[in-house]
Motif scaffolding. Structure first.
Motif, PDB file in Angstrom:
ATOM      1  N   UNK A   1      26.329  51.648  37.368  1.00 38.03           N
ATOM      2  CA  UNK A   1      25.061  51.186  37.931  1.00 38.03           C
ATOM      3  C   UNK A   1      23.954  51.169  36.893  1.00 38.03           C
ATOM      4  N   UNK A   2      24.061  52.025  35.872  1.00 34.45           N
ATOM      5  CA  UNK A   2      23.098  51.972  34.772  1.00 34.45           C
ATOM      6  C   UNK A   2      23.298  50.705  33.946  1.00 34.45           C
ATOM      7  N   UNK A   3      24.541  50.249  33.866  1.00 37.90           N
ATOM      8  CA  UNK A   3      24.845  49.012  33.135  1.00 37.90           C
ATOM      9  C   UNK A   3      24.529  47.784  33.979  1.00 37.90           C
ATOM     10  N   UNK A   4      24.895  47.846  35.252  1.00 40.54           N
ATOM     11  CA  UNK A   4      24.674  46.734  36.180  1.00 40.54           C
ATOM     12  C   UNK A   4      24.131  47.322  37.473  1.00 40.54           C
ATOM     13  N   UNK A   5      22.826  47.298  37.679  1.00 39.82           N
ATOM     14  CA  UNK A   5      22.249  47.863  38.909  1.00 39.82           C
ATOM     15  C   UNK A   5      22.884  47.259  40.157  1.00 39.82           C
ATOM     16  N   UNK A   6      23.085  48.100  41.171  1.00 38.32           N
ATOM     17  CA  UNK A   6      23.804  47.683  42.377  1.00 38.32           C
ATOM     18  C   UNK A   6      22.889  47.023  43.402  1.00 38.32           C
ATOM     19  N   UNK A   7      22.041  46.116  42.948  1.00 35.43           N
ATOM     20  CA  UNK A   7      21.240  45.320  43.871  1.00 35.43           C
ATOM     21  C   UNK A   7      21.750  43.882  43.823  1.00 35.43           C
ATOM     22  N   UNK A   8      21.420  43.107  44.836  1.00 30.93           N
ATOM     23  CA  UNK A   8      21.992  41.769  44.958  1.00 30.93           C
ATOM     24  C   UNK A   8      21.609  40.848  43.808  1.00 30.93           C
ATOM     25  N   UNK A   9      20.419  41.021  43.268  1.00 32.35           N
ATOM     26  CA  UNK A   9      20.003  40.167  42.156  1.00 32.35           C
ATOM     27  C   UNK A   9      20.921  40.338  40.951  1.00 32.35           C
ATOM     28  N   UNK A  10      21.161  41.594  40.574  1.00 30.16           N
ATOM     29  CA  UNK A  10      21.993  41.852  39.397  1.00 30.16           C
ATOM     30  C   UNK A  10      23.473  41.560  39.675  1.00 30.16           C
ATOM     31  N   UNK A  11      23.951  41.965  40.853  1.00 26.84           N
ATOM     32  CA  UNK A  11      25.359  41.735  41.176  1.00 26.84           C
ATOM     33  C   UNK A  11      25.667  40.247  41.273  1.00 26.84           C
ATOM     34  N   UNK A  12      24.773  39.488  41.894  1.00 29.22           N
ATOM     35  CA  UNK A  12      24.986  38.036  42.010  1.00 29.22           C
ATOM     36  C   UNK A  12      25.002  37.374  40.643  1.00 29.22           C
ATOM     37  N   UNK A  13      24.107  37.816  39.771  1.00 31.22           N
ATOM     38  CA  UNK A  13      24.051  37.249  38.421  1.00 31.22           C
ATOM     39  C   UNK A  13      25.340  37.522  37.667  1.00 31.22           C
ATOM     40  N   UNK A  14      25.884  38.732  37.813  1.00 29.80           N
ATOM     41  CA  UNK A  14      27.134  39.066  37.120  1.00 29.80           C
ATOM     42  C   UNK A  14      28.320  38.321  37.723  1.00 29.80           C
ATOM     43  N   UNK A  15      28.297  38.109  39.034  1.00 30.13           N
ATOM     44  CA  UNK A  15      29.388  37.341  39.643  1.00 30.13           C
ATOM     45  C   UNK A  15      29.348  35.890  39.169  1.00 30.13           C
TER      46      UNK A  15
ATOM     47  N   UNK B   1      31.351  52.132  30.006  1.00 35.59           N
ATOM     48  CA  UNK B   1      31.110  50.946  29.182  1.00 35.59           C
ATOM     49  C   UNK B   1      32.240  50.723  28.188  1.00 35.59           C
ATOM     50  N   UNK B   2      32.694  51.783  27.567  1.00 38.31           N
ATOM     51  CA  UNK B   2      33.710  51.624  26.526  1.00 38.31           C
ATOM     52  C   UNK B   2      35.110  51.405  27.092  1.00 38.31           C
ATOM     53  N   UNK B   3      35.432  51.979  28.234  1.00 37.10           N
ATOM     54  CA  UNK B   3      36.759  51.719  28.802  1.00 37.10           C
ATOM     55  C   UNK B   3      36.863  50.272  29.247  1.00 37.10           C
ATOM     56  N   UNK B   4      35.749  49.706  29.724  1.00 39.68           N
ATOM     57  CA  UNK B   4      35.775  48.275  30.059  1.00 39.68           C
ATOM     58  C   UNK B   4      35.951  47.423  28.802  1.00 39.68           C
ATOM     59  N   UNK B   5      35.367  47.873  27.689  1.00 41.08           N
ATOM     60  CA  UNK B   5      35.555  47.149  26.423  1.00 41.08           C
ATOM     61  C   UNK B   5      36.997  47.224  25.936  1.00 41.08           C
ATOM     62  N   UNK B   6      37.682  48.319  26.237  1.00 41.45           N
ATOM     63  CA  UNK B   6      39.106  48.430  25.876  1.00 41.45           C
ATOM     64  C   UNK B   6      39.889  47.258  26.475  1.00 41.45           C
ATOM     65  N   UNK B   7      39.487  46.872  27.702  1.00 37.71           N
ATOM     66  CA  UNK B   7      40.165  45.747  28.342  1.00 37.71           C
ATOM     67  C   UNK B   7      39.620  44.411  27.848  1.00 37.71           C
TER      68      UNK B   7
END
Length: 316
Positions: free
Chosen positions: A287-301, A219-225
């Motif tokens: 996966x704890x931040x963004x579950x790897x199911x289509x509902x969550x992945x599609x929403x993030x995309x 989570x924090x390394x992604x925030x660095x970017x």
């Protein structure tokens, strides 16, 4: 090498995500686009999907170009016959899946149906031009035009020549991409990974090492970017950042930070395996931040595309 407005037809081979995106980009610039797919009916389905996306873009006031949706759609046609799809084209953009044999076969078939002056362009993200075009007889008209996904919002296109590509082909591709609103960059020669993925993989590798070694969380390394480097990299690149980050410019920056940069770089670890326990750790955290199911992945995309759309609007 040039093209006239009387013969401004582009053929796209492959009607998947990248092929559809290219079609949207080219029709926004007023080009007639023929979409071909070797699976019957797929090209027609692609146009249906493009219609939906263009209408959504118009509603969001993000439709590119000076033409309305109906005018852009009128420039599109779908084809199940390759020879018919290639008639009248001055530029062919291959957009099939990322497999060398498939791309080689496509270009071998395409070359048998087009004249010597037709530019053959591939969307490959990682295959070298010398391999992609190895079965082509006239490789002087071949080039890689690598888009960034999604191309409609992220304008960069890497133009990578085959060793035999003539300068006129590079200039035509550069002019075409610029005309339709993309941001082309010219690589002077081929290299594995091109420019974008070499930079991207360097960032991924060090981010991965820092997580694997317990220095920082996913989570924090992604925030660095997203809250650090990415804020300025959306508008200025790493070299300009160096130039602006010292009072007297680049020479001053190097005098101040050269030793420190070399010290830190010398401490970088080996290339990660991206497998085993380290992969399990990173996968678990993301996966704890963004579950790897289509509902969550599609929403993030969808969220990604909305934000990229807003950023593209801001950068205009």
């Amino acid at each position: 090498m040039s093209h006239s407005k009387e013969t401004k037809t582009i053929t796209i081979v492959g009607s998947g995500l990248i092929g559809r995106s290219w079609a949207m980009v080219f029709v926004s610039g007023g080009y007639k686009v023929k979409i071909y797919d070797n699976q019957p009916g797929q090209a027609a389905k692609a146009i249906t999907e493009i219609r939906k996306q263009l209408e959504e873009l118009q509603q969001a006031q993000m439709l590119r170009g000076s033409l309305g949706v109906s005018e852009q759609l009128a420039l599109l046609s779908c084809h199940d016959d390759l020879q018919q799809a290639l008639e009248g084209a001055f530029f062919v953009q291959e957009s099939v899946f990322e497999e060398l044999e498939a791309k080689q076969s496509v270009f071998q078939a395409v070359e048998s149906h087009v004249g010597e002056d037709v530019v053959l362009s591939s969307s490959t993200s990682c295959l070298l031009p010398s391999n992609v075009f190895s079965r082509i007889q006239n490789r002087s008209r071949c080039i890689i035009s690598h888009p960034v996904n999604p191309p409609y919002y992220v304008r960069l296109v890497e133009l990578v020549p085959h060793p035999d590509t003539v300068p006129a082909v590079m200039e035509l591709a550069y002019g075409l991409m610029t005309e339709v609103g993309q941001a082309p960059v010219r690589l002077r020669k081929e290299i594995d990974g091109f420019a974008l993925n070499r930079v991207q993989y360097a960032i991924i590798a060090e981010s991965w090492r820092l997580v694997k070694d317990g220095i920082i969380s996913v989570e924090d390394i992604d925030l660095v970017m997203t809250e650090g480097l990415g804020m300025r990299y959306a508008f200025i690149g790493p070299i300009e950042t160096m130039h602006l980050n010292a009072p007297q410019g680049m020479d001053d920056y190097l005098q101040r930070y050269r030793v420190g940069m070399r010290r830190v770089l010398s401490a970088f670890g080996p290339i990660p395996e991206f497998a085993g326990d380290e992969a399990a750790l990173v996968t678990q955290e993301i996966s704890e931040l963004i579950p790897a199911d289509q509902e969550h992945l599609s929403a993030r995309r969808e969220r990604r595309d909305r934000l990229l759309m807003a950023l593209a609007k801001l950068k205009k």
